[in-house]
Design an enzyme around this catalytic site. Structure first.
Site, short mmCIF file in Angstrom:
data_model
loop_
_atom_site.label_atom_id
_atom_site.label_comp_id
_atom_site.label_asym_id
_atom_site.label_seq_id
_atom_site.Cartn_x
_atom_site.Cartn_y
_atom_site.Cartn_z
N SER A 78 0.82 -1.23 -0.03
CA SER A 78 -0.01 -0.03 0.14
C SER A 78 0.82 1.12 0.00
CB SER A 78 -1.03 0.16 1.31
OG SER A 78 -2.09 -1.18 1.16
N HIS A 93 -0.05 4.51 4.08
CA HIS A 93 -0.63 5.19 2.96
C HIS A 93 -0.08 6.53 3.04
CE1 HIS A 93 -4.45 2.38 3.11
NE2 HIS A 93 -3.28 1.71 2.81
#
Length: 299
Positions: free
Chosen positions: A202, A249
């Site tokens: 991610s 993220h």
């Protein structure tokens, strides 16, 4: 190069086409930055080029001058090669994890500092980045434990990767992916509690999101679609119960966007120095943050 203003009156701020000054346009040549209208746009590997640059490139071909991407990389025919290799590596590691079981995941996932082993057998040992296992900061970015997890990340990689690979060139694209992955892991290492494991690509994927936004802004494309998609993915990271590492993220997004800005907006003179210098500075900052976090955990 000086841009001509549009010829439709003082209320208009977009530049006029360099060949047709009366036509306002938000598109510019990816090689020389001249504003160009639809009649002057010529499709290129990335964005559009003006007629002069296309003719110049054709003439340079006879002098063995290789065309360059927007970021200065070498133009290649297959602009999906690196994307396919990265996708294949992630899938291969996932298959290995399925075959070898949970212990393989435990050995390579990101964890700050924790005890591992069997209490009843007395086989406890200290593991984690703070215990010297720094490889976990990068190895964890290629690990996935669920089908939905690798599926979502690899679809995003396939969607975002090729345009960036074409615009940046293969080497710069690899650097962007790995630096973003490392950025996501380091921010997770700094902000997440020491014994909470995390894994997944991610961080790297959000780095590609950030880079895509920078590239689209550079080419004067509509940013709303990428912002909507990015916002949805960021919000998902805060939904309780999904166990999504929003820290990764955030770290990947910031590092990816900053590095992409340096890659795409570096001046032609000394471009490589600016680009790789920025890469070195970002890498050094991440290493320093990890060292400080390690000292805090061991102190």
């Amino acid at each position: 190069m000086e841009h001509q203003q549009g010829g439709l009156g003082p209320g208009h701020t977009l530049p006029g086409c360099y060949r047709h000054p009366g036509r306002e346009t938000g598109i510019s040549c990816t090689r020389c930055d001249r504003p160009i209208c639809p009649d002057c746009m010529i499709d290129a590997a990335v964005g559009y080029q003006c007629p002069e640059c296309v003719r110049g490139a054709s003439g340079a071909a006879g002098r063995a001058v290789r065309p360059r991407t927007l970021a200065g990389g070498t133009v290649v025919q297959d602009t999906r090669l690196v994307t396919k290799i990265l996708l294949g590596l992630n899938v291969a590691v996932f298959v290995v994890g399925l075959a070898l079981g949970r212990q393989f995941i435990n050995d390579f996932q990101l964890i700050g500092l924790a005890l591992s082993g069997q209490v009843e057998t007395g086989g406890l040992e200290v593991v984690g980045v703070a215990d010297g296992e720094w490889y976990r900061l990068l190895s964890s970015a290629f690990l996935h434990s669920e089908f939905w997890h690798i599926g979502v990340n690899m679809m995003a990689l396939w969607f975002l990767g090729p345009p960036l690979e074409a615009a940046l060139g293969r080497l710069r694209f690899v650097a962007l992916y790995l630096l973003s992955a490392l950025g996501g892991s380091v921010v997770s290492y700094v902000l997440v509690v020491q014994n909470q494991p995390s894994l997944g690509a991610s961080g790297a994927i959000f780095g590609l999101f950030g880079a895509t936004a920078v590239l689209m802004r550079r080419l004067n494309y509509d940013l709303r679609p990428i912002f909507v998609l990015l916002a949805i993915n960021l919000v998902i990271g805060f939904i309780p119960g999904l166990r999504v590492a929003w820290q990764a993220h955030l770290g990947g997004l910031i590092i990816g966007a900053v590095f992409a800005f340096a890659l795409i907006h570096a001046p032609r003179k000394g471009r490589a120095l600016v680009q790789w210098g920025t890469c070195g500075v970002l890498l050094g900052a991440l290493v320093l943050a990890a060292v400080i976090r390690t000292s805090a955990l061991l102190g």
